[in-house]
Write a protein that holds these residues in place. Structure first.
Motif, short mmCIF file in Angstrom:
data_model
loop_
_atom_site.label_atom_id
_atom_site.label_comp_id
_atom_site.label_asym_id
_atom_site.label_seq_id
_atom_site.Cartn_x
_atom_site.Cartn_y
_atom_site.Cartn_z
N ILE A 299 0.84 -1.21 0.00
CA ILE A 299 0.00 0.00 0.00
C ILE A 299 0.87 1.25 0.00
CG2 ILE A 299 -1.63 1.35 1.38
CD1 ILE A 299 -2.84 -1.33 2.33
N ASP A 300 1.92 1.25 0.84
CA ASP A 300 2.82 2.40 0.92
C ASP A 300 3.51 2.64 -0.43
OD1 ASP A 300 2.13 2.68 3.55
OD2 ASP A 300 3.93 1.72 4.34
N ALA A 301 3.97 1.54 -1.08
CA ALA A 301 4.65 1.67 -2.36
C ALA A 301 3.71 2.26 -3.41
CB ALA A 301 5.17 0.31 -2.82
N ARG A 302 2.47 1.82 -3.41
CA ARG A 302 1.49 2.36 -4.36
C ARG A 302 1.20 3.83 -4.09
NH1 ARG A 302 -2.51 -2.90 -4.08
NH2 ARG A 302 -1.55 -4.11 -5.76
N GLN A 303 1.10 4.18 -2.82
CA GLN A 303 0.83 5.57 -2.47
C GLN A 303 1.99 6.47 -2.86
OE1 GLN A 303 -0.11 5.34 1.73
NE2 GLN A 303 -2.31 5.06 1.35
N GLU A 304 3.22 5.99 -2.64
CA GLU A 304 4.40 6.76 -3.02
C GLU A 304 4.43 6.99 -4.53
OE1 GLU A 304 7.75 4.70 -1.49
OE2 GLU A 304 7.25 5.09 0.62
N LEU A 305 4.13 5.94 -5.30
CA LEU A 305 4.09 6.07 -6.75
C LEU A 305 3.01 7.05 -7.17
CD1 LEU A 305 4.97 5.23 -9.58
CD2 LEU A 305 3.41 3.27 -9.43
N GLU B 113 12.20 8.36 -12.21
CA GLU B 113 11.98 7.70 -10.91
C GLU B 113 10.68 6.90 -10.93
OE1 GLU B 113 11.71 8.75 -6.12
OE2 GLU B 113 12.06 10.35 -7.59
N ILE B 114 9.65 7.42 -11.58
CA ILE B 114 8.37 6.71 -11.67
C ILE B 114 8.54 5.40 -12.41
CG2 ILE B 114 6.11 6.78 -12.82
CD1 ILE B 114 6.00 9.76 -12.05
N ALA B 115 9.30 5.42 -13.49
CA ALA B 115 9.54 4.19 -14.26
C ALA B 115 10.22 3.13 -13.39
CB ALA B 115 10.38 4.50 -15.49
N THR B 116 11.21 3.58 -12.60
CA THR B 116 11.91 2.66 -11.69
C THR B 116 10.97 2.14 -10.62
OG1 THR B 116 14.00 3.85 -12.04
CG2 THR B 116 13.85 2.41 -10.11
N ARG B 117 10.17 3.05 -10.06
CA ARG B 117 9.22 2.66 -9.00
C ARG B 117 8.19 1.67 -9.54
NH1 ARG B 117 8.68 5.81 -4.29
NH2 ARG B 117 10.67 6.81 -3.85
N LYS B 118 7.77 1.83 -10.78
CA LYS B 118 6.78 0.92 -11.36
C LYS B 118 7.36 -0.49 -11.48
CE LYS B 118 3.78 4.09 -13.91
NZ LYS B 118 3.30 4.53 -15.24
N GLU B 119 8.63 -0.58 -11.88
CA GLU B 119 9.28 -1.89 -11.96
C GLU B 119 9.38 -2.52 -10.58
OE1 GLU B 119 13.05 -1.41 -13.83
OE2 GLU B 119 12.22 -0.82 -15.78
N THR B 120 9.79 -1.71 -9.61
CA THR B 120 9.91 -2.20 -8.23
C THR B 120 8.55 -2.63 -7.70
OG1 THR B 120 11.76 -0.70 -7.83
CG2 THR B 120 10.66 -1.63 -5.90
N LEU B 121 7.51 -1.85 -8.00
CA LEU B 121 6.16 -2.16 -7.54
C LEU B 121 5.66 -3.46 -8.14
CD1 LEU B 121 3.63 -1.39 -5.97
CD2 LEU B 121 2.90 -0.02 -7.94
N ALA B 122 5.96 -3.68 -9.43
CA ALA B 122 5.53 -4.93 -10.07
C ALA B 122 6.17 -6.14 -9.39
CB ALA B 122 5.90 -4.90 -11.55
N GLU B 123 7.47 -6.02 -9.06
CA GLU B 123 8.15 -7.11 -8.34
C GLU B 123 7.57 -7.29 -6.95
OE1 GLU B 123 12.26 -6.12 -8.30
OE2 GLU B 123 12.54 -6.33 -10.47
N LEU B 124 7.29 -6.15 -6.29
CA LEU B 124 6.73 -6.21 -4.93
C LEU B 124 5.36 -6.86 -4.93
CD1 LEU B 124 7.05 -5.45 -1.96
CD2 LEU B 124 6.07 -3.21 -2.49
N GLU B 125 4.54 -6.54 -5.94
CA GLU B 125 3.21 -7.14 -6.04
C GLU B 125 3.29 -8.64 -6.20
OE1 GLU B 125 0.57 -3.49 -7.95
OE2 GLU B 125 1.63 -4.86 -9.27
N GLN B 126 4.24 -9.08 -7.00
CA GLN B 126 4.42 -10.52 -7.20
C GLN B 126 4.91 -11.20 -5.92
OE1 GLN B 126 6.98 -11.52 -10.45
NE2 GLN B 126 6.76 -13.72 -10.21
N ASN B 127 5.90 -10.58 -5.28
CA ASN B 127 6.43 -11.14 -4.03
C ASN B 127 5.40 -11.11 -2.92
OD1 ASN B 127 8.92 -11.56 -5.25
ND2 ASN B 127 9.79 -9.63 -4.54
N GLY C 18 1.87 9.47 -5.42
CA GLY C 18 2.34 10.80 -5.05
C GLY C 18 3.28 11.39 -6.08
N LEU C 19 4.19 10.55 -6.60
CA LEU C 19 5.12 11.01 -7.64
C LEU C 19 4.36 11.39 -8.91
CD1 LEU C 19 8.02 8.41 -7.24
CD2 LEU C 19 8.05 10.81 -6.57
N GLU C 20 3.40 10.56 -9.29
CA GLU C 20 2.60 10.85 -10.49
C GLU C 20 1.80 12.14 -10.30
OE1 GLU C 20 1.92 6.29 -12.15
OE2 GLU C 20 0.49 7.15 -10.72
N GLY C 21 1.32 12.36 -9.09
CA GLY C 21 0.59 13.59 -8.80
C GLY C 21 1.48 14.81 -8.92
N ARG C 22 2.75 14.67 -8.49
CA ARG C 22 3.70 15.78 -8.61
C ARG C 22 3.98 16.10 -10.07
NH1 ARG C 22 8.80 14.24 -5.14
NH2 ARG C 22 9.58 16.15 -6.16
#
Length: 239
Positions: A40-46, A124-138, A48-52
């Protein structure tokens, strides 16, 4: 009476097992909640970045609009200069054009800063999206693992609860009620051993007559200090 004492002791051992299993299960549930919260935190951070980025894009568009206005003012002033006849008016318009060009240059600089910030954030958003995809799987895998552990523990709890019910059915209801009340009052320990004249539940000295009565095993005897039901525990014979 001896059999009842043995059953009370068995009941307490089962309750210890159930308590420990529930504690472990609760810990696993908290871990699973922590895993979910990290996602949830990772999604919110992403988000937030997209909102910025959206906000920066809006600010950039506003600067570009202001730049268009400034450039139009400069062109208009430059056109007007051709029709000016007095030196005083010419100098005044010249100052206006210089101020407008300075303002336009500042707007250009601010726009470039916005563009740079947007590019950095998009990277940074592109990197966060990759990290988020891995986190979702894990997270999905770890959630399934924790849930399997929780379910297995629940099976063990259910089995112990069934054993507990089987024992309580063989005991008088008033004794079970007394046992449950003592467990609640004495941090889960309703039955305590007695050895060498002491209650092993509260470590207090027992009256000699009461302690000697434990050898008979024909009545329920409680510790006069902590009220736990006493069971005689003799020292093992030396080999």
């Amino acid at each position: 009476m001896k059999k009842r004492l043995e059953m009370l002791e068995q009941l307490q051992e089962i309750d210890y097992l159930i308590d420990n299993l529930k504690t472990t299960q609760s810990g696993l549930t908290e871990e699973m909640s922590g895993i979910e919260q990290a996602l949830i935190d990772a999604r919110q951070e992403l988000s937030g970045l997209e909102g910025r980025v959206v906000l920066l894009e809006q600010e950039k568009e506003e600067l570009e609009s202001s730049q268009t206005v400034e450039q139009e003012n400069i062109r208009r002033s430059e056109t007007n200069m051709k029709e000016i006849k007095t030196n005083k008016e010419y100098q005044a318009v010249g100052r206006e054009i210089a101020a407008a060009r300075k303002q336009a240059a500042e707007i250009d600089e601010q726009t470039l800063q916005k563009v740079s910030q947007i590019e950095e954030l998009n990277t940074e958003i592109a990197t966060r999206k990759e990290t988020l995809a891995e986190l979702e799987q894990n997270t999905s895998q770890r959630r399934d693992e924790k849930q399997a552990e929780i379910s297995k523990i629940q099976q063990d709890i259910d089995a112990d609860v069934a054993r507990r019910e089987a024992i309580t059915k063989e005991l008088p209801p008033n004794l079970v009620k007394r046992y449950n009340a003592l467990r609640k009052q004495r941090r889960g320990q309703a039955v305590a051993g007695a050895r060498d004249g002491y209650c092993l539940g509260c470590n207090m000295n027992l009256p000699p007559q009461l302690y000697n009565s434990l050898y008979k095993g024909d009545e329920l005897i409680s510790c006069p200090h902590c009220q736990r039901v006493l069971i005689l525990k003799l020292q093992p014979a030396a080999q």
